[in-house]
Scaffold this motif. Structure first.
Motif, PDB file in Angstrom:
ATOM      1  N   ASN A 119     -27.789   4.292  -2.408  1.00  0.00           N
ATOM      2  CA  ASN A 119     -27.298   5.341  -3.089  1.00  0.00           C
ATOM      3  C   ASN A 119     -26.128   6.212  -2.649  1.00  0.00           C
ATOM      4  O   ASN A 119     -25.275   6.743  -2.995  1.00  0.00           O
ATOM      5  CB  ASN A 119     -28.480   6.379  -3.679  1.00  0.00           C
ATOM      6  CG  ASN A 119     -29.348   5.765  -4.667  1.00  0.00           C
ATOM      7  OD1 ASN A 119     -28.972   4.697  -5.293  1.00  0.00           O
ATOM      8  ND2 ASN A 119     -30.478   6.107  -5.052  1.00  0.00           N
ATOM      9  N   HIS A 120     -26.444   6.578  -1.318  1.00  0.00           N
ATOM     10  CA  HIS A 120     -25.523   7.340  -0.378  1.00  0.00           C
ATOM     11  C   HIS A 120     -24.228   6.699  -0.299  1.00  0.00           C
ATOM     12  O   HIS A 120     -23.113   7.280  -0.123  1.00  0.00           O
ATOM     13  CB  HIS A 120     -26.181   8.216   0.711  1.00  0.00           C
ATOM     14  CG  HIS A 120     -25.704   9.359   1.245  1.00  0.00           C
ATOM     15  ND1 HIS A 120     -24.339   9.543   1.606  1.00  0.00           N
ATOM     16  CD2 HIS A 120     -26.426  10.492   1.019  1.00  0.00           C
ATOM     17  CE1 HIS A 120     -24.144  10.848   1.971  1.00  0.00           C
ATOM     18  NE2 HIS A 120     -25.221  11.569   1.599  1.00  0.00           N
ATOM     19  N   GLY A 123     -22.272   6.734  -3.442  1.00  0.00           N
ATOM     20  CA  GLY A 123     -22.163   7.857  -3.926  1.00  0.00           C
ATOM     21  C   GLY A 123     -22.461   8.187  -5.272  1.00  0.00           C
ATOM     22  O   GLY A 123     -22.165   9.221  -6.124  1.00  0.00           O
ATOM     23  N   GLN A 124     -23.555   7.788  -5.831  1.00  0.00           N
ATOM     24  CA  GLN A 124     -24.315   8.054  -7.003  1.00  0.00           C
ATOM     25  C   GLN A 124     -25.818   7.357  -6.988  1.00  0.00           C
ATOM     26  O   GLN A 124     -26.399   6.672  -6.222  1.00  0.00           O
ATOM     27  CB  GLN A 124     -23.368   7.184  -7.974  1.00  0.00           C
ATOM     28  CG  GLN A 124     -23.483   5.523  -8.031  1.00  0.00           C
ATOM     29  CD  GLN A 124     -22.799   4.990  -9.093  1.00  0.00           C
ATOM     30  OE1 GLN A 124     -23.730   4.899 -10.237  1.00  0.00           O
ATOM     31  NE2 GLN A 124     -21.657   4.282  -9.072  1.00  0.00           N
ATOM     32  N   GLU A 125     -26.663   8.094  -7.680  1.00  0.00           N
ATOM     33  CA  GLU A 125     -28.195   7.719  -7.810  1.00  0.00           C
ATOM     34  C   GLU A 125     -28.203   6.485  -8.574  1.00  0.00           C
ATOM     35  O   GLU A 125     -28.875   6.594  -9.827  1.00  0.00           O
ATOM     36  CB  GLU A 125     -28.898   8.776  -8.628  1.00  0.00           C
ATOM     37  CG  GLU A 125     -28.906  10.119  -7.744  1.00  0.00           C
ATOM     38  CD  GLU A 125     -29.597   9.989  -6.334  1.00  0.00           C
ATOM     39  OE1 GLU A 125     -30.847   9.381  -6.459  1.00  0.00           O
ATOM     40  OE2 GLU A 125     -28.808  10.322  -5.297  1.00  0.00           O
ATOM     41  N   TRP A 179     -19.745  -2.872  -4.392  1.00  0.00           N
ATOM     42  CA  TRP A 179     -19.106  -1.785  -3.691  1.00  0.00           C
ATOM     43  C   TRP A 179     -17.860  -2.171  -2.966  1.00  0.00           C
ATOM     44  O   TRP A 179     -17.821  -3.414  -2.370  1.00  0.00           O
ATOM     45  CB  TRP A 179     -20.041  -1.182  -2.854  1.00  0.00           C
ATOM     46  CG  TRP A 179     -19.608  -0.001  -2.237  1.00  0.00           C
ATOM     47  CD1 TRP A 179     -19.250   0.296  -0.702  1.00  0.00           C
ATOM     48  CD2 TRP A 179     -18.948   1.339  -2.783  1.00  0.00           C
ATOM     49  NE1 TRP A 179     -18.859   1.590  -0.589  1.00  0.00           N
ATOM     50  CE2 TRP A 179     -18.664   2.193  -1.814  1.00  0.00           C
ATOM     51  CE3 TRP A 179     -18.809   1.785  -3.957  1.00  0.00           C
ATOM     52  CZ2 TRP A 179     -18.311   3.315  -2.191  1.00  0.00           C
ATOM     53  CZ3 TRP A 179     -18.591   2.923  -4.540  1.00  0.00           C
ATOM     54  CH2 TRP A 179     -18.218   3.807  -3.227  1.00  0.00           C
ATOM     55  N   TRP A 205     -15.440  -1.107   0.447  1.00  0.00           N
ATOM     56  CA  TRP A 205     -15.155  -0.066   1.517  1.00  0.00           C
ATOM     57  C   TRP A 205     -14.089  -0.580   2.435  1.00  0.00           C
ATOM     58  O   TRP A 205     -14.292  -1.570   2.874  1.00  0.00           O
ATOM     59  CB  TRP A 205     -16.673   0.253   2.350  1.00  0.00           C
ATOM     60  CG  TRP A 205     -16.273   1.053   3.451  1.00  0.00           C
ATOM     61  CD1 TRP A 205     -16.361   2.398   3.363  1.00  0.00           C
ATOM     62  CD2 TRP A 205     -16.442   0.484   4.965  1.00  0.00           C
ATOM     63  NE1 TRP A 205     -16.427   2.847   4.639  1.00  0.00           N
ATOM     64  CE2 TRP A 205     -16.310   2.022   5.563  1.00  0.00           C
ATOM     65  CE3 TRP A 205     -16.243  -0.515   5.346  1.00  0.00           C
ATOM     66  CZ2 TRP A 205     -16.281   1.923   7.000  1.00  0.00           C
ATOM     67  CZ3 TRP A 205     -16.107  -0.568   6.924  1.00  0.00           C
ATOM     68  CH2 TRP A 205     -16.106   0.801   7.496  1.00  0.00           C
ATOM     69  N   GLY A 253     -26.145  10.900   5.052  1.00  0.00           N
ATOM     70  CA  GLY A 253     -25.186  10.064   4.936  1.00  0.00           C
ATOM     71  C   GLY A 253     -24.474   9.846   6.425  1.00  0.00           C
ATOM     72  O   GLY A 253     -23.381   9.208   6.494  1.00  0.00           O
TER      73      GLY A 253
END
Length: 481
Positions: free
Chosen positions: A225-226, A229-231, A250, A252, A365
């Motif tokens: 989640n971290h 950047g969202q739950e 995701w 990165w 984080g």
């Protein structure tokens, strides 16, 4: 451009069964008990000539503000918000319940197009529930049996109408959409030719599959989640919240990742219930299909026996491994603690020398970028390929420095070495009597190989084989004559 479709309804009406049928795989866990699904799961699905994004959701339940069921419902509400069409499912055999009526009203208020599915409609027992479903005010129900595949053509006819509306808004026809889907054909693995140069075995444009594993309540879902950047995943103080292995895409630093959140794995003796066995099996399958596995340790109780067993399992599966020391924000003396944990890792995991230990905090984080960089670094090592000429120069030097021992008065000749595959790096060494070569000498070769070519942490396999005797054929001929 694809239609986003969310399956919603109260617990145990067959949402995950329909999801698995549309996807064509048993991705979602299915059991007779209600409330098996907790996190929402997304996947590509095909229905006839139509490709859609299907979202499986947790069963809708009414509960207190801080209850787990409420957090599950919030996940479902997010799925509804991101969908183009809602499939509202009821159990036709059970009939309409007050909970169905309550959440049918929620679906209406969402303003999203809703298709009513009367599931488990095989047999006469479902007739009463089918006719009762008209009272929900969601239009004509589609009679369905997700388990047996009944009603799929009717569901297609309903969905294709909404797909045409969406494509019309985008200025694309249904036929053009099918051609675009065909162009997205299956990805092809990059092949490797054995040669003098070291060629990368992987395609950096493909998502890197990373599984996050560990004991229950180690903070695996919180970490993901971290990172994103969202739950996205359900979290809380309760142990064992995650059941299904959920994948999250995701990106990165221009590198695509596919992150897999998995159920916590307890000691085998403690896993008694069928549902937990299914969850653990799903987690094990995620390890098998992952490329890098992040073993998450709770730093307040690190290197428990179960942590070591999980790490050993990852090594035996041949996956690259990174150890995440989670909840680092609770540590008072970080430098001393890290030195202590490095010593423990060296002593307790000798088969994974210099395994990366990354202190992180999923809650704050801290060091999550460092964790992702460690994943990329270890992935490159896992894909390493060493040319045959370099290997044999190393083999000549290492055997000259420490020749293999003689057994029963006879010398063992080591002739040749080559790498037969990567992912993990696997080597074959040809010698005159592989069955007589002591295991300690094989270990010596393996350790020297790791040190010389800088292959830390990742599993390395070394196979001893007997080379062909060039004079064997002539000897056989002499015996015949």
């Amino acid at each position: 451009m694809r239609l986003n479709v969310a399956i919603v309804g109260r617990p145990n009406v067959g949402k995950s069964t329909l999801f698995n049928r549309l996807v064509g795989k048993k991705l979602a866990l299915v059991d007779d008990r209600p409330g098996v699904t907790r996190d929402r799961r997304e996947s590509e699905a095909r229905l006839g000539d139509m490709t859609i994004n299907i979202i499986d959701t947790a069963g809708l339940e009414v509960a207190g503000e801080d209850a787990l069921e409420t957090r599950m419902r919030l996940q479902t509400e997010e799925a509804v918000a991101m969908s183009d069409v809602i499939l509202f499912m009821i159990d036709a055999r059970a009939g309409i319940t007050p909970m169905d009526e309550y959440f049918a009203n929620v679906a209406r208020k969402s303003g999203k197009p809703t298709i009513l599915l009367a599931n488990k409609s095989e047999g006469r027992k479902a007739d009463a529930g089918f006719y009762d479903s008209y009272s929900l005010g969601l239009g004509d129900p589609v009679t369905l049996s997700a388990e047996h595949g009944i009603g799929m053509s009717e569901l297609y006819e309903q969905l294709v109408k909404y797909e045409e509306i969406k494509l019309k808004e985008l200025g694309i026809s249904h036929e053009e959409m099918q051609l675009l889907a065909m162009d997205d054909g299956p990805e092809v693995n990059v092949s490797i030719e054995d040669g003098e140069s070291e060629v990368p075995l992987y395609d950096p444009t493909k998502p890197l599959r990373v599984a996050i594993v560990g004991r229950p309540n180690a903070g695996k879902s919180t970490i993901i989640n971290h990172i994103i950047g969202q739950e996205r995943l359900l979290t809380g103080p309760e142990a064992g919240i995650t059941r299904d292995s959920i994948s999250v895409n995701w990106e990165w630093n221009d590198r695509k990742f596919k992150l897999f959140d998995t159920a916590g794995m307890r000691k085998k003796a403690r896993v008694q219930e069928k549902l937990e066995k299914l969850s653990v099996s799903d987690a094990l399958r995620s390890i098998q299909f992952a490329e890098v596995v992040v073993v998450t340790l709770d730093v307040t109780i690190p290197f428990e026996k179960q942590d070591l067993q999980i790490a050993d399992l990852v090594g035996r599966e041949g996956r690259a491994i990174v150890i995440a020391l989670n909840k680092w924000d609770l540590v008072d003396n970080p430098q001393e603690k890290l030195a202590e944990l490095r010593e423990k890792a060296t002593r307790l995991l000798p088969q994974m020398r210099n395994v990366p230990l990354v202190p992180i905090s999923g809650l704050t984080g801290k060091n999550l970028d460092r964790l992702l960089q460690s994943v990329l670094d270890i992935y490159e090592i896992w894909n390493m390929r060493i040319s045959t000429s370099r290997l044999n120069r190393w083999l000549l030097n290492v055997t000259k420095h420490h020749p293999p021992p003689g057994v029963a008065g006879r010398r063992i000749k080591i002739r040749y070495a080559t790498q037969i595959k990567a992912r993990p790096p696997t080597f074959v060494v040809f010698c005159s009597r592989p069955d007589a070569l002591p295991e300690s000498y094989t270990r010596y070769l393996l350790n020297d190989l790791r040190a010389t070519f800088k292959i830390p942490a990742v599993p390395v396999r070394m196979l001893m084989r007997k080379g062909e005797n060039p004079y064997a054929a002539k000897a056989a001929k002499r015996k015949i004559h």
